[in-house]
Design a protein around this motif. Structure first.
Motif, PDB file in Angstrom:
ATOM      1  N   GLY A  68       5.198   7.507   1.657  1.00 33.18           N
ATOM      2  CA  GLY A  68       5.665   8.880   1.788  1.00 33.18           C
ATOM      3  C   GLY A  68       6.204   9.474   0.509  1.00 33.18           C
ATOM      4  N   ILE A  69       6.823   8.650  -0.341  1.00 30.53           N
ATOM      5  CA  ILE A  69       7.446   9.209  -1.548  1.00 30.53           C
ATOM      6  C   ILE A  69       6.411   9.623  -2.594  1.00 30.53           C
ATOM      7  CG2 ILE A  69       7.773   7.024  -2.774  1.00 30.53           C
ATOM      8  CD1 ILE A  69      10.143  10.106  -2.555  1.00 30.53           C
ATOM      9  N   ILE A  70       5.186   9.089  -2.493  1.00 29.40           N
ATOM     10  CA  ILE A  70       4.085   9.582  -3.341  1.00 29.40           C
ATOM     11  C   ILE A  70       2.960  10.073  -2.417  1.00 29.40           C
ATOM     12  CG2 ILE A  70       4.549   8.344  -5.487  1.00 29.40           C
ATOM     13  CD1 ILE A  70       2.805   6.076  -4.539  1.00 29.40           C
ATOM     14  N   ASN A  71       3.368  10.884  -1.477  1.00 29.20           N
ATOM     15  CA  ASN A  71       2.481  11.421  -0.456  1.00 29.20           C
ATOM     16  C   ASN A  71       1.222  12.037  -1.054  1.00 29.20           C
ATOM     17  OD1 ASN A  71       1.470  13.692   1.340  1.00 29.20           O
ATOM     18  ND2 ASN A  71       2.968  12.801   2.746  1.00 29.20           N
ATOM     19  N   ASN A  72       1.403  12.896  -2.059  1.00 29.01           N
ATOM     20  CA  ASN A  72       0.272  13.612  -2.640  1.00 29.01           C
ATOM     21  C   ASN A  72      -0.717  12.669  -3.320  1.00 29.01           C
ATOM     22  OD1 ASN A  72       2.463  13.212  -4.467  1.00 29.01           O
ATOM     23  ND2 ASN A  72       1.491  14.592  -5.941  1.00 29.01           N
ATOM     24  N   ILE A  73      -0.214  11.571  -3.906  1.00 26.17           N
ATOM     25  CA  ILE A  73      -1.101  10.622  -4.589  1.00 26.17           C
ATOM     26  C   ILE A  73      -1.950   9.841  -3.588  1.00 26.17           C
ATOM     27  CG2 ILE A  73      -1.140   8.553  -6.052  1.00 26.17           C
ATOM     28  CD1 ILE A  73       1.368   9.621  -7.442  1.00 26.17           C
ATOM     29  N   PHE A  74      -1.329   9.345  -2.520  1.00 30.43           N
ATOM     30  CA  PHE A  74      -2.085   8.602  -1.510  1.00 30.43           C
ATOM     31  C   PHE A  74      -3.031   9.517  -0.734  1.00 30.43           C
ATOM     32  CE2 PHE A  74       1.059   5.091  -1.885  1.00 30.43           C
ATOM     33  CZ  PHE A  74       0.147   4.042  -1.995  1.00 30.43           C
ATOM     34  N   MET A  75      -2.672  10.784  -0.575  1.00 33.03           N
ATOM     35  CA  MET A  75      -3.593  11.735   0.057  1.00 33.03           C
ATOM     36  C   MET A  75      -4.898  11.798  -0.729  1.00 33.03           C
ATOM     37  SD  MET A  75      -1.076  14.947   0.962  1.00 33.03           S
ATOM     38  CE  MET A  75      -2.477  16.071   0.973  1.00 33.03           C
TER      39      MET A  75
END
Length: 513
Positions: A68-75
């Motif tokens: 969740g804390i690097i939500n945009n990266i894992f997306m």
């Protein structure tokens, strides 16, 4: 001296010199020694046990927020939307709800060591599954790994208060519980800080996969090491109990304890039910804020993924300090309701400040308000555990803690989904004010909880009986149901056991010390 349970110290068994003798004749002294209050002892190993638990709890809770804390990266890496990544955190909450009851039953039946081994083994397995998932087309595999770790969490969250009661003296149980919760909080803090550093937002997917793989390997290595330590070090309980309440626990046979009856008694305990609701509201808000923190920060401060992690770290570190301070304060003051209410109210104030300063354009302000929020909101966690144990004695700490955490998971899922939708439809301020409204409700309900400190009463009565020279209290009826009389051992009516029952810490009716 570390506790006043007949003045025990590390490595020294209590004798009865603190309990006045009632006869001078040798035969009477012998009889008194045979029926005297049980020995209590504090072992130095208790600190190893609680810190080992904190360590594998840390490793598990770290993984809760690492997506969740690097939500945009894992997306971008897995090609999924933000709501799907949010579920990588919410799966921890969802898994807990159906599994907590069988796990609590297993804790009561099999004890601490079995639960610790299962938790560490599942956590280790989940981390190695993730190692194999560092490819853009393997999102189902990484979700399986996260699911496995979420199952491990069910075996972890209810343990702090149980470890504190089984291993620690009455003057340090709240501090020990805080240390147990401390590991969970520290893991979340590391989960906020480390992933944005190990997995930078690079464009090349192969390079990104390499960074993700390194992060997963580090986690797996730590989890494996901790599993080995649990296998060889973690002990079920001390040979001699630390308190008179625990001595009573060992006198009750497992066959006479009914888990279903215990649940029903807890559900009839009005003060405890109110605490279950308020605990769920508070911790559910914390789960929502933590899960959606990356989205909140990136909306107002684009490109600040690392600072989003640092803000999360600030929330949790401040909460860890708050937890330890609250635990020490409770051990000294025993003011459970007053402290819980004060911390709950300040959690509301902290969230209001955070909500209205998030969009000011100054990150340093966000750090300050987030730290204030964390100090009180995260600092509330051990308060809820210990207040619940006091309200529900002599029921199992694992059962009461499990119900508290179940409430937190339910509210956490509801709040995370609702706040996310509100943020999508309106803005982050509206989402945070949504949480503030429920914290206000929780504060009002907390003020209505009756302070019925049953565990404190049990220890006071044991010492009072000894001080009065009543070394043989076989058949004495101890009434721990309200109204409480903290200095008088009451003879209870014949139907007392039918009303309160015999908990895992010994039948209060007819207990002999």
């Amino acid at each position: 001296m570390e506790a006043n349970e007949s003045k025990p110290v590390d490595g020294k068994v209590n004798d009865n010199k603190y309990f006045p003798k009632t006869a001078a004749a040798d035969s009477e002294v012998t009889s008194e020694h045979r029926n005297a209050p049980p020995e209590t002892r504090l072992y130095k190993k208790r600190w190893i046990i609680v810190f080992l638990f904190s360590s594998y709890s840390l490793c598990n809770s770290y993984q809760w927020i690492q997506y969740g804390i690097i939500n945009n990266i894992f997306m971008r890496f897995y090609g999924v939307d933000s709501f799907t990544i949010d579920w990588m955190s919410m799966i921890y909450m969802l898994t807990y709800i159906p599994l907590i009851f069988p796990v609590s039953w297993l804790l009561d039946k099999k004890g601490l060591r079995v639960i610790a081994l299962v938790a560490a083994a599942l956590n280790c397995t989940g981390t190695w599954i993730k190692v194999a998932s560092a490819r853009p087309d393997l999102f189902p595999v990484t979700f399986l790994g996260q699911f496995t770790c979420s199952v491990a969490q069910v075996f972890i969250l209810g343990m702090p208060s149980r470890i504190a009661s089984v291993w620690f003296g009455s003057e340090e149980v709240s501090t020990a519980c805080s240390i147990g919760v401390f590991g969970n909080q520290l893991g979340i803090a590391i989960g906020f800080l480390v992933p944005p550093i190990l997995v930078p937002n690079v464009d090349d997917l192969d390079e990104l996969a390499a960074h993700i793989r390194v992060m997963f390997y580090i986690t797996a290595g730590v989890a494996t090491f901790l599993f080995v330590l649990v296998v060889f070090v973690f002990q079920e309980r001390p040979e001699i109990p630390p308190t008179h309440a625990q001595a009573a626990a060992r006198r009750i046979s497992p066959e006479s304890y009914s888990y279903t009856a215990s649940i029903l008694r807890l559900l009839r305990n009005k003060a405890f039910i109110l605490l279950v609701i308020t605990y769920g509201l508070n911790v559910g808000c914390f789960y929502a804020v933590s899960t959606l923190l990356n989205r909140m920060i990136i909306e107002h401060y684009p490109g600040e993924e690392v600072n989003a992690g640092r803000i999360g770290l600030t929330i949790v570190i401040a909460g860890m300090v708050g937890s330890l301070i609250c635990g020490i304060w409770l051990d000294r003051s025993k003011t459970y309701k007053q402290t819980t209410l004060a911390v709950y109210l300040m959690s509301l104030v902290g969230l209001v400040l955070y909500a209205f300063t998030l969009d000011l354009g100054h990150l340093w302000v966000v750090f300050i308000t987030a730290g204030t929020l964390g100090f009180f909101m995260t600092g509330y966690l051990p308060l809820g555990f210990e207040f619940a144990v006091e309200l529900t004695y002599p029921e199992s700490e694992g059962t009461s803690s499990g119900l508290l955490n179940c409430s937190a998971q339910v509210f956490g899922i509801i709040f995370t989904i609702c706040q996310g939708k509100i943020m999508d439809s309106f803005n982050t301020l509206a989402g945070n004010l949504f949480l503030c409204a429920f914290l206000l409700i929780g504060t009002i309900i907390t003020a209505c909880i009756k302070s019925d400190l049953r565990r404190q009463l049990a220890n006071q009565q044991a010492l009072a009986a000894a001080a009065l020279g009543r070394s043989d209290v076989q058949g004495t009826q101890w009434d721990v149901s309200p109204p409480l009389n903290t200095h008088v051992i009451n003879q209870s009516p014949p139907d007392f056991n039918a009303r309160c029952g015999s908990g895992p810490y010994g039948s209060i009716s007819g207990t002999s010390f």
